[in-house]
Structure formats: C-alpha cells, structure tokens
Design an enzyme around this catalytic site. Structure first.
Site, PDB file in Angstrom:
ATOM      1  N   ASN A 266       0.875  -1.179   0.000  1.00  0.00           N
ATOM      2  CA  ASN A 266       0.000   0.000   0.000  1.00  0.00           C
ATOM      3  C   ASN A 266       0.910   1.226   0.000  1.00  0.00           C
ATOM      4  O   ASN A 266       1.453   1.604   1.033  1.00  0.00           O
ATOM      5  CB  ASN A 266      -0.907  -0.023   1.239  1.00  0.00           C
ATOM      6  CG  ASN A 266      -1.899   1.137   1.257  1.00  0.00           C
ATOM      7  OD1 ASN A 266      -1.873   2.006   0.380  1.00  0.00           O
ATOM      8  ND2 ASN A 266      -2.757   1.154   2.247  1.00  0.00           N
TER       9      ASN A 266
ATOM     10  N   ASP B 177     -10.551  10.964  17.370  1.00  0.00           N
ATOM     11  CA  ASP B 177     -10.520   9.573  17.825  1.00  0.00           C
ATOM     12  C   ASP B 177     -11.718   9.296  18.728  1.00  0.00           C
ATOM     13  O   ASP B 177     -11.912   9.979  19.735  1.00  0.00           O
ATOM     14  CB  ASP B 177      -9.208   9.308  18.569  1.00  0.00           C
ATOM     15  CG  ASP B 177      -9.004   7.822  18.812  1.00  0.00           C
ATOM     16  OD1 ASP B 177      -9.878   7.202  19.461  1.00  0.00           O
ATOM     17  OD2 ASP B 177      -7.988   7.289  18.345  1.00  0.00           O
ATOM     18  N   PHE B 178     -12.488   8.290  18.351  1.00  0.00           N
ATOM     19  CA  PHE B 178     -13.733   8.014  19.080  1.00  0.00           C
ATOM     20  C   PHE B 178     -13.491   7.636  20.541  1.00  0.00           C
ATOM     21  O   PHE B 178     -14.356   7.858  21.383  1.00  0.00           O
ATOM     22  CB  PHE B 178     -14.535   6.918  18.356  1.00  0.00           C
ATOM     23  CG  PHE B 178     -15.270   7.440  17.155  1.00  0.00           C
ATOM     24  CD1 PHE B 178     -14.585   7.702  15.965  1.00  0.00           C
ATOM     25  CD2 PHE B 178     -16.629   7.708  17.200  1.00  0.00           C
ATOM     26  CE1 PHE B 178     -15.245   8.214  14.863  1.00  0.00           C
ATOM     27  CE2 PHE B 178     -17.297   8.216  16.101  1.00  0.00           C
ATOM     28  CZ  PHE B 178     -16.607   8.470  14.925  1.00  0.00           C
ATOM     29  N   ARG B 179     -12.309   7.072  20.836  1.00  0.00           N
ATOM     30  CA  ARG B 179     -12.037   6.720  22.245  1.00  0.00           C
ATOM     31  C   ARG B 179     -11.973   7.979  23.091  1.00  0.00           C
ATOM     32  O   ARG B 179     -12.536   8.040  24.182  1.00  0.00           O
ATOM     33  CB  ARG B 179     -10.712   5.953  22.367  1.00  0.00           C
ATOM     34  CG  ARG B 179     -10.833   4.525  21.880  1.00  0.00           C
ATOM     35  CD  ARG B 179      -9.494   3.931  21.608  1.00  0.00           C
ATOM     36  NE  ARG B 179      -8.891   4.546  20.415  1.00  0.00           N
ATOM     37  CZ  ARG B 179      -7.910   4.011  19.713  1.00  0.00           C
ATOM     38  NH1 ARG B 179      -7.386   2.878  20.101  1.00  0.00           N
ATOM     39  NH2 ARG B 179      -7.442   4.607  18.646  1.00  0.00           N
TER      40      ARG B 179
ATOM     41  N   ARG C 280     -13.861  14.359   8.495  1.00  0.00           N
ATOM     42  CA  ARG C 280     -14.613  14.770   7.294  1.00  0.00           C
ATOM     43  C   ARG C 280     -16.066  15.081   7.659  1.00  0.00           C
ATOM     44  O   ARG C 280     -16.668  14.361   8.456  1.00  0.00           O
ATOM     45  CB  ARG C 280     -14.607  13.658   6.241  1.00  0.00           C
ATOM     46  CG  ARG C 280     -13.236  13.341   5.682  1.00  0.00           C
ATOM     47  CD  ARG C 280     -13.352  12.420   4.464  1.00  0.00           C
ATOM     48  NE  ARG C 280     -12.059  11.879   4.098  1.00  0.00           N
ATOM     49  CZ  ARG C 280     -11.742  10.591   4.171  1.00  0.00           C
ATOM     50  NH1 ARG C 280     -12.631   9.696   4.578  1.00  0.00           N
ATOM     51  NH2 ARG C 280     -10.543  10.189   3.813  1.00  0.00           N
TER      52      ARG C 280
ATOM     53  N   ASN D 102     -14.596  -2.228  17.453  1.00  0.00           N
ATOM     54  CA  ASN D 102     -14.152  -2.058  18.844  1.00  0.00           C
ATOM     55  C   ASN D 102     -15.110  -1.343  19.785  1.00  0.00           C
ATOM     56  O   ASN D 102     -14.991  -1.498  20.988  1.00  0.00           O
ATOM     57  CB  ASN D 102     -12.819  -1.293  18.864  1.00  0.00           C
ATOM     58  CG  ASN D 102     -11.715  -2.107  18.229  1.00  0.00           C
ATOM     59  OD1 ASN D 102     -11.435  -3.209  18.661  1.00  0.00           O
ATOM     60  ND2 ASN D 102     -11.125  -1.580  17.168  1.00  0.00           N
TER      61      ASN D 102
ATOM     62  N   GLU E 131      -8.376  -6.011   4.688  1.00  0.00           N
ATOM     63  CA  GLU E 131      -8.189  -5.575   3.302  1.00  0.00           C
ATOM     64  C   GLU E 131      -6.958  -6.233   2.681  1.00  0.00           C
ATOM     65  O   GLU E 131      -6.966  -6.587   1.501  1.00  0.00           O
ATOM     66  CB  GLU E 131      -8.071  -4.053   3.248  1.00  0.00           C
ATOM     67  CG  GLU E 131      -9.392  -3.384   3.585  1.00  0.00           C
ATOM     68  CD  GLU E 131      -9.276  -1.907   3.919  1.00  0.00           C
ATOM     69  OE1 GLU E 131      -9.361  -1.103   3.004  1.00  0.00           O
ATOM     70  OE2 GLU E 131      -9.112  -1.576   5.109  1.00  0.00           O
TER      71      GLU E 131
ATOM     72  N   HIS F 129     -13.380   2.217   0.134  1.00  0.00           N
ATOM     73  CA  HIS F 129     -13.322   1.092   1.088  1.00  0.00           C
ATOM     74  C   HIS F 129     -13.840  -0.190   0.420  1.00  0.00           C
ATOM     75  O   HIS F 129     -14.289  -1.113   1.104  1.00  0.00           O
ATOM     76  CB  HIS F 129     -14.186   1.323   2.340  1.00  0.00           C
ATOM     77  CG  HIS F 129     -13.736   2.445   3.233  1.00  0.00           C
ATOM     78  ND1 HIS F 129     -14.622   3.288   3.850  1.00  0.00           N
ATOM     79  CD2 HIS F 129     -12.496   2.840   3.615  1.00  0.00           C
ATOM     80  CE1 HIS F 129     -13.965   4.167   4.590  1.00  0.00           C
ATOM     81  NE2 HIS F 129     -12.658   3.920   4.448  1.00  0.00           N
TER      82      HIS F 129
ATOM     83  N   ARG G 172      -2.532  -2.074  -3.463  1.00  0.00           N
ATOM     84  CA  ARG G 172      -3.766  -1.335  -3.237  1.00  0.00           C
ATOM     85  C   ARG G 172      -3.725  -0.081  -4.112  1.00  0.00           C
ATOM     86  O   ARG G 172      -2.745   0.668  -4.076  1.00  0.00           O
ATOM     87  CB  ARG G 172      -3.862  -0.931  -1.769  1.00  0.00           C
ATOM     88  CG  ARG G 172      -5.110  -0.180  -1.502  1.00  0.00           C
ATOM     89  CD  ARG G 172      -5.224   0.224  -0.060  1.00  0.00           C
ATOM     90  NE  ARG G 172      -6.542   0.819   0.124  1.00  0.00           N
ATOM     91  CZ  ARG G 172      -6.912   1.475   1.192  1.00  0.00           C
ATOM     92  NH1 ARG G 172      -6.088   1.619   2.192  1.00  0.00           N
ATOM     93  NH2 ARG G 172      -8.116   1.974   1.264  1.00  0.00           N
TER      94      ARG G 172
ATOM     95  N   LEU H 268     -16.899   1.489   9.807  1.00  0.00           N
ATOM     96  CA  LEU H 268     -16.814   2.694  10.636  1.00  0.00           C
ATOM     97  C   LEU H 268     -15.428   2.783  11.256  1.00  0.00           C
ATOM     98  O   LEU H 268     -15.094   2.028  12.176  1.00  0.00           O
ATOM     99  CB  LEU H 268     -17.879   2.656  11.746  1.00  0.00           C
ATOM    100  CG  LEU H 268     -19.321   2.335  11.294  1.00  0.00           C
ATOM    101  CD1 LEU H 268     -20.256   2.272  12.491  1.00  0.00           C
ATOM    102  CD2 LEU H 268     -19.828   3.340  10.264  1.00  0.00           C
TER     103      LEU H 268
HETATM  104  P1  ADP Z   1      -8.798   4.135   9.215  1.00  0.00           P
HETATM  105  O1  ADP Z   1     -10.052   4.695   8.610  1.00  0.00           O
HETATM  106  O2  ADP Z   1      -7.731   5.151   9.439  1.00  0.00           O
HETATM  107  O3  ADP Z   1      -8.328   2.831   8.585  1.00  0.00           O
HETATM  108  P2  ADP Z   1      -9.521   2.461  11.466  1.00  0.00           P
HETATM  109  O4  ADP Z   1     -10.511   1.601  10.794  1.00  0.00           O
HETATM  110  O5  ADP Z   1      -8.247   1.861  11.926  1.00  0.00           O
HETATM  111  O6  ADP Z   1      -9.227   3.794  10.677  1.00  0.00           O
HETATM  112  O7  ADP Z   1     -10.243   3.120  12.725  1.00  0.00           O
HETATM  113  C1  ADP Z   1      -9.552   3.990  13.580  1.00  0.00           C
HETATM  114  C2  ADP Z   1     -10.523   4.558  14.574  1.00  0.00           C
HETATM  115  O8  ADP Z   1     -11.109   3.497  15.346  1.00  0.00           O
HETATM  116  C3  ADP Z   1      -9.837   5.457  15.593  1.00  0.00           C
HETATM  117  O9  ADP Z   1      -9.871   6.790  15.170  1.00  0.00           O
HETATM  118  C4  ADP Z   1     -10.678   5.275  16.802  1.00  0.00           C
HETATM  119  O10 ADP Z   1     -11.575   6.361  16.852  1.00  0.00           O
HETATM  120  C5  ADP Z   1     -11.499   4.036  16.591  1.00  0.00           C
HETATM  121  N1  ADP Z   1     -11.315   3.050  17.664  1.00  0.00           N
HETATM  122  C6  ADP Z   1     -10.348   2.127  17.793  1.00  0.00           C
HETATM  123  N2  ADP Z   1     -10.523   1.423  18.938  1.00  0.00           N
HETATM  124  C7  ADP Z   1     -11.630   1.912  19.551  1.00  0.00           C
HETATM  125  C8  ADP Z   1     -12.339   1.617  20.753  1.00  0.00           C
HETATM  126  N3  ADP Z   1     -11.929   0.667  21.576  1.00  0.00           N
HETATM  127  N4  ADP Z   1     -13.426   2.349  21.040  1.00  0.00           N
HETATM  128  C9  ADP Z   1     -13.838   3.325  20.222  1.00  0.00           C
HETATM  129  N5  ADP Z   1     -13.232   3.644  19.071  1.00  0.00           N
HETATM  130  C10 ADP Z   1     -12.141   2.961  18.729  1.00  0.00           C
END
Ligand code: ADP
Length: 396
Positions: A7, A279-281, A237, A331, A380, A178, A89, A205
């Site tokens: 990639n 970041d959703f965390r 975005r 996750n 992927e 995707h 890719r 997501l």
């Molecule tokens: P990309 O679109 O960059 O490939 P990923 O599919 O790896 O991204 O997703 C990354 C996102 O997943 C991070 O920004 C984070 O918000 C979210 N994420 C990862 N682990 C968790 C978790 N345990 N709880 C909530 N969100 C999570």
C-alpha cells in the site's frame, strides 16, 4: 503461496507478506519519510526492528523491504524467488475497473487516466508499482482498486442529478471507497450466513466511514461518492453537506475552493463537533466526563449511520444482515449499541451481553432478531492477497 501486499502512499509504503489461503502474515512493516530521509519498521510476530535508511524514492524503499525479508536474522524467506506475486492497493479505478487486474502497460495507462479522480493517491500507488517493476522485473503484479467492488451499482445510485455532460465528459459520478473492505466483509458474511442470497448492510466505521448496501454479494449503493468526503460524518470529514455551505464560506472568508475542501476533509466531522479529537475513544471518554459537545458528536454520528441503514433497508427492500467493521465498528460496543437503538422497527434486536466484544468475529443480535447483526473484523490485505493469487493462478 507468498503474496507481498503493498500500500504505497506519497511518502510511505506499507507491506505484508502473507499466505492468501490461511491469511497467515509472516512479516509486515512500514517505510516512512520516503523522499525525506527514510525509516523502515519491520515486524515478525511480536519482534520489531526499526532501521534508518536512505530512501530517496519508492525504489529504495522496496529494495529495503526485500533486503529485510531475505535477511538471515530479521527475514522470513531465503530469496525473493519465494515471493509468488505482488498485490497493490490502488485508490481509484474510475469507470475502467470493476475488478482487480494483472498489471501490464494497459493497466498502468488506465490507472494514469484515473489520476484526475484520485489526484493524491493514484500517483503514489503508481510509484509503488513502478518501484516493484524496477526492483523485481518479471514478478507478477496485481492492482486491487478501492472503488471496484462498487461498480455493480445501478445508474440510479451512481448518477448525480447534474447536467449529463459532466458525467459523459468528465466521469463525474458516485464511485465509493473502502471497496476492498466491503468486498471482504460481504464474502465473510456470506460464509457466516450460509448463503450468497441475502440483503446486507455493511457499516465500515473507522477514521473514515462508509456504508454499503449489498444484495446477493453485489453492491447496490454506497455512501461515499466521487471522493471519500461524502456520506456519514467521519473523524475529520464533514460527510454529506449542502453545496451552498461551500459557496457561503468561500465568499464570506475569501477562501479558495481547495482551502474550503481542506477544511471539510481535515478539520470537520466528529473532531469539529466535539472540539476534542477525531478519535472516538477520546470522544467517548470526554462525553462520559460530561462534555456536551462530545456527547453531541457521538449522538450525531450514530444518528447519521442509523439514517443510512434505514435508507439502505428501503433501497434493498429489507435487510437480512447488518455488519459492523473497521476501528469503531469492531471495537466500540457503545457506538454499536447507540446505532442499533431505534432500529427495532426493522427487526434489529441487539443482544447487549453478546455485543460486549472487541475486535473479534461475533454474532451480536438476539436469538429472535429478524436481522442478524455481526461484528466482522475487516482484512483488506487478505482480500488483496486473495485477488492477487486468484488472478496470477488463472493466468498460469
Ligand atoms: P482508518 O479509517 O484510518 O483505517 P480504522 O478503521 O483503523 O481507521 O479506525 C480507527 C478509529 O477506530 C480510531 O480513530 C478510533 O476512533 C477508533 N477506535 C479504535 N478502537 C476503539 C475503541 N476501543 N473504542 C472506540 N473507538 C475505537
């Protein structure tokens, strides 16, 4: 078989050496800062090595990857002859590619022709391809496109309601992205459902998010468009937005179209809504501590995903299977629960105890749920390796 999956970005290059049948990854890594100085991070199992190496171009990066793969200490193969083929890719296949393809001069020309549609990624992907051709002449190579899976969409899904000339002259239409993930998950879902004939809504997501509506394994609609900016709001975005917002902001703040689009791509989404992070965390933690903006960001994200699920159930005339994948989908039990809340009317019933899993394949719907809800970790790289192996074996 050993497939090297590549990639390539403009200054980085990720790789995995994998067996397309078992999915076993013997080594993987990342070249960074190509064209600046160069750093290689190489992992075999839990063991990680970092090397600072000069990488003026992608060719030196590929050479460094091959050298470390055959290194007597850090490597996993004796010679590059053990690499059967390389799978790349590639972001945008435009209207030219509805499937993966063996790389030859015509394929390279077609990827070049798609540069206006993928101006940042396609040139970088081509650099990776050309570097492999230079360093491993004669090795079979395959291009796997992020847009290809969506090419089965009917015209009513992919055409924009704008004058036809833009479609006919400039290929302006919905493409979707995707695709490699949506394809992998669709196949995996078919194996789990024990049939190929079912209506699937797949929610990829992550930092970038997209949904797809899939009937009998074929994509019918997807939320991203000409570019990955469309669809649900994402990490940074905006997702779907009234085009007049762009005009208003450009006029009011003297912004160029590029500046405005940069804002919509990089400074918007849940980052902008929460004011905390993309970041959703981090956002989930802030919401728990009482941050109202963070709570709104989560609420809006779940709401938009739920609206797309409703729209795709209508588009497909029902839904048998709902899948969550990618970083957030795999996750975040909390986000899956938020999204499914209010979907009971269409037969989605989550089992809250089963939903409490992270990063593993699992059925998370209740026994009596009409719609089967699954978490399926995406892969992927494995999809790229499998497509590569299939095409190379068929060409023998
Ligand atoms: P990309 O679109 O960059 O490939 P990923 O599919 O790896 O991204 O997703 C990354 C996102 O997943 C991070 O920004 C984070 O918000 C979210 N994420 C990862 N682990 C968790 C978790 N345990 N709880 C909530 N969100 C999570």
């Amino acid at each position: 078989m050993n497939i090297l999956v590549i990639n390539a970005g403009s200054s980085s290059l990720k790789y995995q050496l994998m067996d397309p049948e078992t999915g076993a990854v013997s080594a993987k890594g990342l070249c960074e800062r190509i064209g600046i100085d160069g750093r290689l991070t190489h992992k075999v199992g839990d063991k990680k090595v970092v090397k600072e190496l000069a990488m003026p171009t992608h060719s030196e990066a590929i050479t460094a990857v091959l050298e470390i793969l055959v290194d007597p200490v850090e490597g996993v193969i004796k010679s590059t002859d053990e690499i059967d083929a390389v799978g790349h890719r590639v972001l945008h296949g435009g209207m030219k590619f509805s499937d993966s393809c063996i790389i030859d001069d015509a394929c390279i020309k077609a990827i070049e022709d798609c540069i206006p549609l993928g101006p940042l990624h396609n040139p970088a992907n081509l650099m990776g391809i050309r570097a492999c051709q230079k360093v491993m002449p004669g090795k079979p190579q395959v291009a796997v496109f992020d847009t290809a899976f969506h090419m089965t969409m009917p015209a009513k899904a992919y055409r924009y309601a704008i004058p036809k000339e833009y479609y006919e002259n400039d290929d302006i239409r919905r493409y979707g992205f995707h695709g490699t993930s949506h394809k992998y998950v669709s196949r995996r879902a078919a194996a789990l459902m024990g049939t190929k004939e079912f209506k699937l809504i797949n929610c990829h997501l992550g930092n970038g998010s997209s949904l797809s509506a899939v009937k009998d394994g074929k994509c019918q609609d997807t939320s991203m468009g000409l570019s990955p900016l469309a669809g649900v709001c994402m990490g940074t975005r905006s997702g779907d937005i009234d085009a007049c917002v762009v005009q208003f902001i450009m006029n009011r703040y003297g912004m160029s179209a590029d500046e405005c689009l940069n804002m919509l791509n990089k400074k918007s989404g849940v980052l902008a809504l929460s004011g905390v992070s993309s970041d959703f965390r981090d956002i989930e933690n802030a919401a728990e501590e009482g941050n109202a903006d963070a709570a709104l960001a989560l609420d809006k994200f779940a709401y938009e995903v739920r609206k797309y699920i409703g729209a795709y159930a209508a588009a497909l005339g029902g839904c048998d299977c709902l899948v969550f994948t990618a970083g957030v989908g795999e996750n975040s039990a909390e986000m899956r629960e938020r999204i499914c809340e209010g979907l009971e009317y269409m037969g989605v019933k989550l089992d809250k105890a089963k939903n409490k899993i992270r990063g593993e394949e699992a059925l998370i719907s209740a026994e009596d749920s009409k719609v089967k809800v699954w978490v399926i970790p995406t892969n992927e790289e494995l999809m790229i390796a499998q497509d590569t192996a299939e095409l190379v074996n068929a060409a023998k």
